[in-house]
Enzyme design. Sequence first.
Site, short mmCIF file in Angstrom:
data_model
loop_
_atom_site.label_atom_id
_atom_site.label_comp_id
_atom_site.label_asym_id
_atom_site.label_seq_id
_atom_site.Cartn_x
_atom_site.Cartn_y
_atom_site.Cartn_z
N CYS A 2 11.72 18.28 -23.13
CA CYS A 2 12.30 18.87 -21.93
C CYS A 2 11.20 19.26 -20.96
CB CYS A 2 13.17 20.09 -22.22
SG CYS A 2 14.55 19.74 -23.28
N ARG A 27 8.63 13.87 -21.19
CA ARG A 27 9.01 14.93 -22.13
C ARG A 27 10.47 14.85 -22.54
NH1 ARG A 27 5.07 19.23 -21.82
NH2 ARG A 27 6.50 20.43 -23.09
N TRP A 74 15.66 16.52 -23.18
CA TRP A 74 15.67 15.77 -24.45
C TRP A 74 16.67 16.51 -25.32
CZ3 TRP A 74 14.61 16.65 -29.66
CH2 TRP A 74 14.43 15.49 -30.44
N ASN A 100 13.76 25.06 -22.36
CA ASN A 100 13.14 24.11 -23.29
C ASN A 100 12.96 24.87 -24.60
OD1 ASN A 100 11.54 22.26 -24.63
ND2 ASN A 100 9.69 22.72 -23.44
N GLY A 101 13.45 24.32 -25.70
CA GLY A 101 13.32 25.00 -26.99
C GLY A 101 14.67 25.04 -27.69
N GLU A 483 -0.44 3.50 -38.80
CA GLU A 483 -0.37 3.68 -37.34
C GLU A 483 0.18 2.42 -36.67
OE1 GLU A 483 -0.35 6.00 -35.35
OE2 GLU A 483 -0.91 5.20 -33.40
N LYS A 487 3.54 2.40 -34.39
CA LYS A 487 3.54 1.93 -33.00
C LYS A 487 4.64 0.91 -32.80
CE LYS A 487 1.83 4.20 -31.48
NZ LYS A 487 1.11 5.40 -31.71
N GLU A 490 8.32 2.54 -33.05
CA GLU A 490 8.78 3.47 -32.02
C GLU A 490 9.05 2.80 -30.68
OE1 GLU A 490 6.03 6.72 -31.33
OE2 GLU A 490 4.32 5.38 -31.51
N HIS A 506 3.47 -3.05 -56.24
CA HIS A 506 4.27 -2.02 -56.91
C HIS A 506 5.64 -1.85 -56.25
CE1 HIS A 506 0.88 -0.97 -59.40
NE2 HIS A 506 0.14 -0.90 -58.31
N LYS A 605 7.56 12.92 -25.59
CA LYS A 605 6.12 12.96 -25.82
C LYS A 605 5.67 14.21 -26.57
CE LYS A 605 1.96 11.42 -25.07
NZ LYS A 605 1.63 10.32 -25.97
#
Length: 610
Positions: A2, A27, A74, A100-101, A483, A487, A490, A506, A605
């Site tokens: 947000c 955000r 968000w 925001n929160g 990583e 990438k 997402e 395994h 983000k």
Amino acid sequence: MCGIVGYIGDKNSVPIIIEGLKRLEYRGYDSAGVGILENSHVNVVKKVGKVSILESEMTDRPINSTVGIGHTRWATHGAPTEENAHPHFNNDKTLCLIHNGIIENYSVLKKDLLKKGYEFYSETDTEVLVHLIDSFLKKGNGLLKSVRKALVEVEGTYGIAVISSLEPDKIIAARRGSPLVIGVGNNENFIASDVTALITHTSQVVYLDDNEVVEVYKDKFKAKNIKDEDIIKEVHEVTIALDEISKGGYPHFMLKEIMEQPESITNSMRGRLIQEDGISRLGGIRNQIDRIANSKRIIISACGTSWHAGLVGEYMLEQYTGIPVEVEYASEFRYRNPVINKDDTLIFISQSGETADTLAAMKEAKKKGALILGVCNVVGSSIARESDAGVYIHAGPEIGVASTKAFTSQLIVLALITLLIARRKNLSLVDGQNIIKELESIPGKVQRILELNKEIEKIAEDFVDAKNFLYLGRGYNFPVALEGALKLKEISYIHAEGYPAAEMKHGPIALIDENMPTVFLAPHDSVYDKIVSNIEEVKARKGKIIAIASENDNTIDNLADYSIKIPETIRMLMPVLNVIPLQLLSYHIAVKKGLDVDQPRNLAKSVTVE
Ligand code: F6R
């Protein structure tokens, strides 16, 4: 998560708020809204989707309002609808609020407010807060006091901004757990959840701390804590240039940020390498270096990509310093009553410096008396400010939601920390000088890898329809495999998993067939032969192989369907090079699928909620 923007001054607030929201869109981008004071009324306009939709709506209305707040969301509580978008009104529409929160006790508060006759129009936790403030206003309190009293009853996190037609000369802002800054201008002031929203207007900022409430007027601001005590806040100068937060001719921030890695890595090292002494200079941890070098244990904690950087840090620190290292997901660490001793050093890694889980883990560790170091990108962020000491990575603003340049700069800073500790312990001058020589060569090598962009784009064409991907690496390259997989998933929404290559037999080997591409990190190092055996195993099962290999490796071409040849370096720095082709591969696959790589679905983000 947000974005919050507020303006109070003599100018029309709407274009300023919309411009700020666009800069904060990374955000959250589910919906956007503004609340403005206009002709003694509070007016609210909200739209589902991106800020550009709100912007077109606003350009059709002649508006002249000099006080306003805006929000890009968000979604946490309630779907991304217009009703759930912020700002939220009180019932008589004299007050509106953005948040925001997460208000954790919202259902208890809501029940109480419903009993008092308040009507709710959204499914959000935020709407509870606006009615709660209203309930204190109705008892005859002023706006500031009402906000303060409401916040005392709230459990959870917030960064909020409130305006009211009853007190039109101010914006009230408050923070607990979600970042908020005031931008100080000339006869105008700003509020934002991130300085990038302000820098076209002012470079003077005030960072709010938890449990602070501020009255922002156009020509002054007054800060108090939640107990009503006055607080003096320091004004800081920020030095972010406009071109650092624009796309600079690239189609996406992500590509720009991948491409600027030679420069961002150079910036992370600038002034920090002392070749003649074979050591790094890190002013932020200088005073703590003996305590760090004598720690019995180092614990690294972070989330997502920063956690992957932490894993590489574990390999570096254990190889060169001999200090045992543990790497923990911050979200797990904070809740499991971890054993932390006074002679432990904890390193918290965070690009944004605001990730809620990392911040909470850090606060938990602090209580136990260990030394707390922060490795952050955003200057003045909460994690940077609350740690005992730390090192900024200086990668510059990272806007693309998928972290790229911050990762490589985190690795560089972890290498510099390792070098500093190792030289305090028993790394020789010559070995220290060799590491520095290699560090200095990294930007040039990264540049050479970036020149393979077209070649990698071509490879990406063949994988647009892939449903799954496997990434395998050993040692230092195992975190790179993780990583690479993160990438890809997402931004392309292709399911991908990273594994230590030896673990393949395994379990994951059962997945291999002609439809399963496997990316191998296969540089010339001490485990090269073992990686080649794993490649053979995949090949025998008709899996498609993409190998990231060393420039002079001619045998790999006979094994892999696709090989990307990159320069060599010492083991510790290999992840910095090996991750670059993986970033480009993910980027091109996502672009070819027609996806929005800078703002992938469901992501944001800066993850300031749990
Ligand atoms: C992945 C990504 C996230 C972040 C994670 C931690 O590309 O960006 O996984 O790495 O949310 O964020 P910071 O580093 O800001 O604490």
